[in-house]
Structures are given as C-alpha cells and as structure tokens.
Design a protein around this motif. Structure first.
Motif, PDB file in Angstrom:
ATOM      1  N   GLY A  16      -2.743  19.280 -38.034  1.00 31.25           N
ATOM      2  CA  GLY A  16      -1.877  18.656 -37.052  1.00 31.25           C
ATOM      3  C   GLY A  16      -2.618  18.239 -35.803  1.00 31.25           C
ATOM      4  O   GLY A  16      -2.003  17.686 -34.880  1.00 31.25           O
ATOM      5  N   ASN A  17      -3.910  18.509 -35.754  1.00 32.48           N
ATOM      6  CA  ASN A  17      -4.694  18.179 -34.560  1.00 32.48           C
ATOM      7  C   ASN A  17      -5.642  17.004 -34.809  1.00 32.48           C
ATOM      8  O   ASN A  17      -6.730  16.938 -34.257  1.00 32.48           O
ATOM      9  CB  ASN A  17      -5.474  19.408 -34.070  1.00 32.48           C
ATOM     10  N   CYS A  18      -5.181  16.065 -35.656  1.00 35.98           N
ATOM     11  CA  CYS A  18      -6.008  14.890 -35.964  1.00 35.98           C
ATOM     12  C   CYS A  18      -5.843  13.773 -34.944  1.00 35.98           C
ATOM     13  O   CYS A  18      -6.579  12.781 -34.986  1.00 35.98           O
ATOM     14  CB  CYS A  18      -5.639  14.327 -37.347  1.00 35.98           C
ATOM     15  N   GLY A  19      -4.863  13.874 -34.099  1.00 37.59           N
ATOM     16  CA  GLY A  19      -4.586  12.808 -33.147  1.00 37.59           C
ATOM     17  C   GLY A  19      -3.105  12.779 -32.830  1.00 37.59           C
ATOM     18  O   GLY A  19      -2.333  13.629 -33.283  1.00 37.59           O
ATOM     19  N   MET A  20      -2.678  11.784 -32.092  1.00 36.43           N
ATOM     20  CA  MET A  20      -1.291  11.729 -31.656  1.00 36.43           C
ATOM     21  C   MET A  20      -0.333  11.340 -32.777  1.00 36.43           C
ATOM     22  O   MET A  20       0.885  11.428 -32.619  1.00 36.43           O
ATOM     23  CB  MET A  20      -1.141  10.766 -30.476  1.00 36.43           C
ATOM     24  N   ASP A  21      -0.853  10.914 -33.944  1.00 37.32           N
ATOM     25  CA  ASP A  21       0.015  10.665 -35.094  1.00 37.32           C
ATOM     26  C   ASP A  21       0.154  11.919 -35.959  1.00 37.32           C
ATOM     27  O   ASP A  21       0.686  11.881 -37.063  1.00 37.32           O
ATOM     28  CB  ASP A  21      -0.513   9.505 -35.941  1.00 37.32           C
ATOM     29  N   SER A  22      -0.347  13.006 -35.452  1.00 39.91           N
ATOM     30  CA  SER A  22      -0.277  14.298 -36.145  1.00 39.91           C
ATOM     31  C   SER A  22       0.367  15.314 -35.201  1.00 39.91           C
ATOM     32  O   SER A  22       0.503  15.069 -33.994  1.00 39.91           O
ATOM     33  CB  SER A  22      -1.680  14.775 -36.553  1.00 39.91           C
ATOM     34  N   GLY A  23       0.716  16.454 -35.765  1.00 39.20           N
ATOM     35  CA  GLY A  23       1.327  17.479 -34.918  1.00 39.20           C
ATOM     36  C   GLY A  23       1.824  18.638 -35.757  1.00 39.20           C
ATOM     37  O   GLY A  23       1.667  18.679 -36.987  1.00 39.20           O
ATOM     38  N   THR A  24       2.444  19.569 -35.105  1.00 41.07           N
ATOM     39  CA  THR A  24       2.937  20.769 -35.779  1.00 41.07           C
ATOM     40  C   THR A  24       4.242  21.192 -35.126  1.00 41.07           C
ATOM     41  O   THR A  24       4.485  20.903 -33.948  1.00 41.07           O
ATOM     42  CB  THR A  24       1.895  21.897 -35.705  1.00 41.07           C
ATOM     43  N   GLY A  25       5.074  21.877 -35.900  1.00 39.16           N
ATOM     44  CA  GLY A  25       6.361  22.254 -35.351  1.00 39.16           C
ATOM     45  C   GLY A  25       6.992  23.417 -36.082  1.00 39.16           C
ATOM     46  O   GLY A  25       6.562  23.829 -37.171  1.00 39.16           O
ATOM     47  N   VAL A  26       8.013  23.946 -35.446  1.00 39.57           N
ATOM     48  CA  VAL A  26       8.858  24.991 -36.018  1.00 39.57           C
ATOM     49  C   VAL A  26      10.293  24.516 -35.892  1.00 39.57           C
ATOM     50  O   VAL A  26      10.699  24.017 -34.837  1.00 39.57           O
ATOM     51  CB  VAL A  26       8.670  26.333 -35.280  1.00 39.57           C
TER      52      VAL A  26
END
Length: 880
Positions: free
Chosen positions: A241-251
């Motif tokens: 999720g830390n590849c850039g602003m098109d990536s991310g992580t959530g709960v």
C-alpha cells in the motif's frame, strides 16, 4: 507425523483452533473467490510444540520449504530474488482475536540486492523500495532481535526533522536503512541477516515466542483466553500500500462497532502499510473518502463487505490494501464491538431475518450487559469541554491524567482512578489500559490500537483528539486556548460523544439500569434491544436466578431486576450496627436466664426483618441462612479492648471486663474454621430456635410466604439432623411449612452428600468457603499476598474466587449433585457464593444440573442472560 502447514486453499473457518482466526479466515475468503494474496498457514500445533521444546518441530522446516516453493512457482518469483523478489509477511493469528498483542513482520525477503529488484518491480520507484526495506529492518529488529523500538523511532524522527513521513525522499530512506543497520549491529553484534530464508525462519520463531510475551499473557488473562492454545503463523505474499498515492491501506467494518449502526465505517490511509493505520501514527481519512480517491476500488470494497457480512452473518472487521489500484483482502474476522453495539446489532440481524432470537442471545454476553449498566455523564452540567476527539469506545470515565503505563498501574494499585493519555497507544501500553478508567489519545482513528483494544475490553476511549498537544516527557497536554493539564489533574472523557472535559463531570444512572428498575425511556433503541433479548433469555433458560439479599430494600431491587426469589439471606448481617451489643449479651450470658433474655430481645427484631423481606418478595421462595458468624466479627478486637480497659483502670465498665474474659475464652487462631455455623447453633442453645420461630411468625404474618431454612457449615449428617428436628417441631407448632436444607461449603459435606441428602430437602453450594477450604487458603489473607504472582506464573488463569475452579471445587460440586440426587431425586440444588453472578461459573452450574444460581441484586440481569446462553450452548453442543 502431523500436518503442520496448510495452503490458504486447503483450510476454512471451521479450522480456527488449528489455523488461528487469521489463517482460517484467509482460507475462507480464498474459498469465496475474494482477492487474497496467496500464502499458507503454520498451525497452532506447531507453535505448541515449539514452546514446549524450544525448537521447531521435526519436519516443519521441510513442510515450509515445500509450500514456499509452490508459492514461488505460483507467483513466478523467488523469495528475495535479486532482480524480481517475492516478499512475504509473517503474521500471528490465534484462535481468539488478540489485536496487537503478538508479532508481525512485513517485507521478509528484502536485502541490499533485492531492494533494487523491488524498485524495478515498482516501475523504478526507489522511494517505495527503500521505505519497505527500512520497515523490514525496524520491525525485524524490534520483533525478532529484541531491540528497543524507540531506537528506531528516534532515528526516524531525527531524519524527518519536522517533515511528514511522505516528504522523505529515496535518499533519506536509503540513509535511514544504513542507520537502522548500524543500530542492529550495535545491539546484536551481528549484521542484519541478508538471507531471506533465514529471515523467514527467525520471524516464524519470533511469532511463536510472542505467544508468551508479557503483553500477550496479560491480555489473555484479562480476556480469559486459555494459555495453552498457541498461535498460528500466516505467511502471505506481500502486496504494497506504500507504492504511491494510487495505493493505500485501510480497516473497515460492515457496521459501526461503536453504535451498531449500518453504513460505511472505517479508516483509509494513502501510500501506507497496514501497521500505519492500527498504530495511529498518522491520522487517517474516513473510509468514505476512498470513493473520491478511487471509485472502482471503493465499489469493489463495498461489494466485498456485503459478501462477507452475508457469509458470516455478523459484523465483520476487514483489513485491506490497495496496490496501484488493485484491491487485496488481508484479513477478516467477526469484529469486536462495544456492548451497546452488540445488543443493537443482534436485534438488527433478527429483524433482517439473518439470525433468530436464540442465536441473537448467544451473540451478547453478561459482561457486555454489565458494562451497559455503568453510569454515564449527566447532560447540561456546565462542565468545560476542552477538546473533542473520536468517540472510539463509549462510557463515562473520570480520573487523574497520567502519561505512562507504569504511572497508570502505580496509581491504580493505590486505589486512584486514572485516565491514560498518550499520543497513540501501542501493545506495550496494555497494562496501563487495563489499569485506567479510560484512554485518551491525540492521534489515530477509530480503528487504531487504542480504539480496537479499548472496545474489546469495554474501556472508555476517545482517540484522535488532534487539537491536543501531548508531551509524555513533560507529563502534560495542552488543549486549545492554552489550557494545560498536568499529570494528576482530573479530567473526564466521554466515549459516546468524544468530548474531553477539565475536572470531574457528574454521572447519572444508565438507561439500562433505569429500565431494569422499571423506569426509563422504553423508546430508547438500546433499551428496546436489551428488553427484547432479555425477554427471550427468560423464555429459554432452564435455571432460575435468585438474589443474595439481607434487607427489604435489596430484596425489592432484586425483584425489580428479575430475581425469582432469594437464594441467600445472611442473618448474621442483621446483627451488625446497633444490634451488635445484643450479640455481646448473648455471648456473655452466664446463665440460662441471661441467655433467654438476650434471645428474647433479638427475636422480635428478627421477625421484623423477615416480615419485610417476605413482603418484598411477594410469595417467591426466600432461603434464610441461620446465623453463621465467626464470633470475632461480632465481638470487640481483643487488643483494642485490652488497651481500653488498661487506660480506664478501675473505672473500666464491668461489661468491658466480662467481654475481655469471654474474648480470652473464645479466642481462635483461625476463626473462619472455628465456632461458627451449625457448630454455634449446637453449642449455644436457643440461637437457631429463636431464628426459626422468627421465620415462622414472619411467614404467618405475610400470607403466601415460602421460607426455606438453610443450616450452614454442615460437615456431618448428624449435625443437620439435630437442627432439622428442632426446626420441624417449631414450624409444626406454628403451622408453617418450610423446606429445610443445608449449605454445602465443607469438602466433607460434598463427599458425603448422599448421607446429608437424607436429612436435607435442598443443597445450596457456598462456593466462597468451599473454595477456601478446598484450596487451603483464606481469601482475606492471601489475595494480596500471592495471587498476583500466581496469576503471573500461570498457576491461576483467573482467581478461583472470581470464577469457579471447575477442576477442583467444581468436581466437589459435581460429586455432591450426583450423590445428593441418588438419595433424593427431587433435591433442589443452587449456588449462592459470589460465583453465582460470574458468567463462566453460571455455565458450569448449568452443566452440573443446578436448579438456580443466586447472586447480588445488581448481577441478576447478567445471571439471567448467561443462564439462557448456557441453555443454548448445551442445546447446540447436543446437536453436533
């Protein structure tokens, strides 16, 4: 040889005990066709073997190697391959959810060579690659190599120099990797391991070992999770999720775990890995923002959440990652929720046709109901709101602000109420969270560590109060407007509204308590949910629920709370206060005439007490225990009386002198095992007869009374026969009917229950004394002396005075039940020790075949609910 490793395609959620909750649910999602990164799970059985022997079990490394080879083939990459690396996470996962208590290591497989291959995979994104590498060294160093985490944190903060994490460039992160490697070398004497297979093996062993980490042990003790289960380990191919602003992580949660309301609920963090969300180190975006950021991913996530809730038929807690616009599911589980949400969601699911009322009752617990009965803050008190945060876990908490776990534990041990204030909590803060009345953080969302753990424990929590500047070093926080709160200042936090107050805010009764009292707002959604589930609980439970009550006031409250009678009326409590002098007269009586005079003074008072209680119970059974005082509780302290007489000299009152002589004569080294109970009634003539007459006269005065007379501390049937015969004669003369039975509180009574049942019409298990006598220690003497150490050593999972010791004390109960009913099939059986209000003990009582439990008035709703859950649990086990 046992099978130790299961591919995600081989398991399912029914294998939770073997694969842990995380592994079983990853397998379940894989079977549902959801996007789960490929991987495999190492079983809890392997963990138990490792913890027992200190080495990985024979054959495990070969099994891991085989599954890893299959994973590499499926992914087309080798673990740590220099030009195109496969990276994996190694994550703990016990059968019961233990959020943040055990270890996780991400990005296994990175080293000085494969970091370049990772950058190539990411289209030349070197920042991402070096960020992933520094995360591996940081997590591995702390988790696997035992290096103090603050060393890595401090190095990161120095590098940032006021910048945000996302402002760090590739060169910064490359330098940070070098710094981290120096930290590892300085504290281990060795270089950071470059071999990816060694990294994985060491990580697996560290996760196994974390089962016995202090915070995990403490959490299990708090949540009553058995200590011998072990944890599984899930090895999962990494998605980033830390590849850039098109990536991310959530709960995400399929319903609000705080209120139970349906809707989009959760947190999302762009360009981050999952640990960033739960750690609370960066404030998250509401999950709804993902709709604007990436609508296709958002829509797919919503569909997946509906799929999971329909499949699990419950609120689901979901962890996910978005990697360059692709959604991946990393975990799901039935989510922890607040007590109020638990009741609301259970009823919602019934109304939606998802579950029936029987299952709804099993979805809520007595402990949750007890938490709903705690007070809440009054409205419009004029108290000053100094800040607001997220309402992470409801409740009203008041206490002194403290800024460290150690201080929270220290002050709580001194009887102080405290609020733990932190920028963000981490698993090492668990002891402080348990000790505190509530938790306040300035960072983190509703899915942060503080929020999740507080909800699970029923602690009040306000998190993400961004306006607060928390300084742990100075032990202060500063609120808007320059308000400074120092350690020791009293604050109040409202976990329902998110408000933070300066000073103590008044509290008012819970609406649930008002409902049980017969008042309150029946239109309140929570009250309606409680009413519906409690009504059904009363319909399905087999055991009755009675109250331990010694006064008319307690009896009336018990009835309002749903008691079906009184299981223990302790008559010795009626002789305290002003009446104590009458007991002294009885002890001092030197002649039959003096004794009869003392008894005559006590009898009308006893009749008055019993009459009021019988009226309050309106025809329900009332079990009256005849007087059972260790005499020292009703006489002056020997030392104090000696000093008083010495100081008074010749002017000392004659009664005091006579009392001192009596105290010398009656002195016992261990009065709890001395002249009390049935022994007292046999040695001091007339005491029990007086009480039986008072009971009979009170019953005649209140038509419909149903007295039951209980003889305490019986160890031999002959003791009971003497008292029973005298009592029957008195009752017959008065024309009153009453059952006559005994309290089983001496081990010999349990072992000779077949004989005792010949003279007893009911047994009531006095498990407080039965526990003391079975274990051979006095609660008053030993709880503070060594119980804490015994809990730490695992001798106790929980205090035997809190939850019935099923193996020891419980076995005596089972023997007494079996023997007693072999003699008298219609023998009525109950429990009146404090265990009668404990959920686990109530389930034991149901399995043992008892007819009722008896507990304090405030615990009656809890016992009603748990008695129903015990009935349903046994019915469910019978069908499997």
């Amino acid at each position: 040889m046992p099978k130790y490793v299961y591919d995600f395609t081989e398991g399912n959620r029914d294998l939770r005990d073997l694969l842990g909750g995380k592994g079983a649910n990853l397998a379940e999602m894989t079977n549902l066709g959801l996007p789960v990164p490929p991987g495999f799970t190492i079983t809890t059985e392997a963990c138990r073997s490792f913890l027992a022997d200190g080495v990985l079990p024979e054959g495990l490394e070969e099994e891991i190697a085989g599954h890893l080879s299959a994973l590499e083939a499926a992914m087309g990459r080798g673990l740590g391959q220099a030009d195109d690396p496969l990276l994996v996470s190694v994550r703990s996962g016990a059968a019961f959810s233990m959020p943040g208590m055990m270890e996780t290591v991400l990005n296994i497989g990175l080293n000085d060579d494969s970091v370049h291959g990772l950058a190539k995979q990411a289209g030349g994104n070197e920042r991402f690659a070096w960020d992933s590498y520094r995360r591996l060294i940081q997590m591995f160093g702390k988790t696997v190599q035992g290096i103090e985490g603050e060393l890595f944190d401090d190095a990161l903060e120095r590098l940032k120099d006021g910048r945000d994490d996302l402002e760090l460039e590739a060169a910064d992160l490359r330098a940070l990797v070098a710094t981290y490697k120096e930290i590892v070398r300085a504290h281990t004497g060795e270089d950071f391991p470059a071999d990816p297979y060694l990294q994985m093996r060491m990580a697996v062993e560290a996760v196994f070992s974390s089962w016995n980490a202090p915070r995990a042990v403490l959490y299990r003790r708090q949540e009553r999770i058995p200590a011998d289960l072990g944890t599984a380990v899930s090895v999962c191919s990494m998605v980033f999720g830390n590849c850039g602003m098109d990536s991310g992580t959530g709960v995400a949660f399929t319903r609000d775990p705080g209120t139970g309301q349906q809707g989009v609920y959760g947190d999302y963090l762009q360009n981050a890995q999952g640990e960033d969300v739960v750690a609370g180190i960066r404030n998250t975006l509401p999950l709804q923002e993902l709709r604007t950021i990436d609508r296709p991913v958002y829509d797919e996530l919503m569909h997946t959440m509906r799929t999971l809730e329909e499949h699990y038929r419950d609120l689901c807690d979901i962890e996910f990652t978005v990697e360059r616009g692709k959604l991946w599911m990393l975990q799901t589980r039935v989510g922890k929720r607040t007590p109020g949400a638990a009741f609301r969601i259970a009823v919602q699911l019934v109304d939606q046709g998802v579950i029936d009322l029987d299952e709804a009752v099993t979805r809520v617990t007595g402990d949750q109901l007890a938490q709903l009965m705690f007070p809440r803050f009054a409205e419009d008190t004029g108290s000053t709101v100094i800040a607001r945060g997220m309402n992470a876990s409801p409740g009203a908490a008041v206490g002194k602000a403290v800024f460290s776990t150690d201080r929270a534990v220290e002050l709580a041990a001194q009887g102080e109420a405290v609020i733990l204030v932190r920028r963000e909590t981490n698993p090492d803060d668990l002891a402080g969270m348990i000790a505190a009345q509530g938790v306040l953080t300035s960072r983190g969302g509703k899915t942060s560590h503080a929020a999740v753990v507080a909800r699970g424990m029923g602690r009040t929590c306000v998190c993400g109060a961004e306006a607060l500047e928390v300084s742990a070093a100075d032990r202060t926080f500063t609120a808007p407007g320059g308000v400074v709160v120092s350690e020791g200042d009293v604050i109040s936090i409202d976990g329902t509204s998110g408000a933070v107050y300066l000073g103590e805010v008044p509290v008012v009764p819970s609406p649930v308590v008002e409902y049980f009292e017969g008042s309150g707002d029946r239109d309140d959604e929570l009250v309606r949910a409680v009413h519906r589930l409690m009504t059904h609980a009363d319909e399905v439970r087999r055991m009755d629920v009675r109250a331990n009550a010694d006064t008319a006031e307690d009896s009336a409250r018990a009835r309002r709370f749903g008691a079906q009678g009184i299981g223990l009326c302790r008559t010795e409590h009626m002789f305290l206060g002003k009446r104590r002098s009458l007991v002294e007269d009885l002890v001092l009586a030197g002649t039959d005439e003096e004794r009869d005079r003392a008894l005559a003074a006590l009898e009308p008072l006893q009749k008055e007490d019993f009459t009021a209680i019988f009226r309050a119970m309106e025809g329900l059974p009332v079990t009256v225990r005849l007087i059972d005082p260790p005499l020292h509780e009703f006489l002056p302290d020997f030392t104090e009386l000696s000093v008083k007489i010495a100081l008074a000299g010749d002017e000392a009152p004659e009664k005091d002198r006579r009392l001192l002589v009596a105290l010398k004569r009656l002195h016992e080294e261990n009065p709890m095992l001395g002249l009390r109970g049935v022994r007292l009634g046999l040695i001091i003539p007339g005491v029990f007869a007086m009480q039986v007459r008072a009971i009979a006269e009170a019953a005649k005065a209140v038509p419909g009374s149903r007295p039951e007379i209980m003889i305490p501390l019986v160890a031999a049937v002959q003791e009971l026969e003497h008292v029973r015969d005298e009592a029957r004669a008195i009752l017959a003369e008065a024309g009153v009917e009453a059952l006559i039975g005994t309290m089983i509180e001496v081990p010999r009574a349990a072992l000779t229950a077949a004989q005792i049942a010949e003279a007893a019409e009911f047994f009531s298990f006095g498990t407080n004394d039965l526990t003391q006598m079975t274990w051979g220690f006095s609660r008053d003497d030993v709880e503070a002396a060594f119980f804490a150490k015994y809990l730490e050593l695992g001798v106790f999972g929980v205090s035997p005075f809190e939850t019935l010791d099923a193996d020891g004390v419980g076995r005596l109960v089972e023997i007494a039940v079996e023997q007693g009913r072999s003699t008298r099939p219609d023998l009525k059986l109950g429990i009146c020790g404090e265990h009668g209000g404990d959920p686990d003990s109530i389930h034991f009582c149901h399995r043992a075949g008892l007819d009722y439990v008896s507990c304090s008035p405030f615990r009656i709703p809890v016992a009603r609910l748990e008695a129903a859950r015990a009935t349903l649990a046994c019915a469910g086990s019978d069908t499997r």
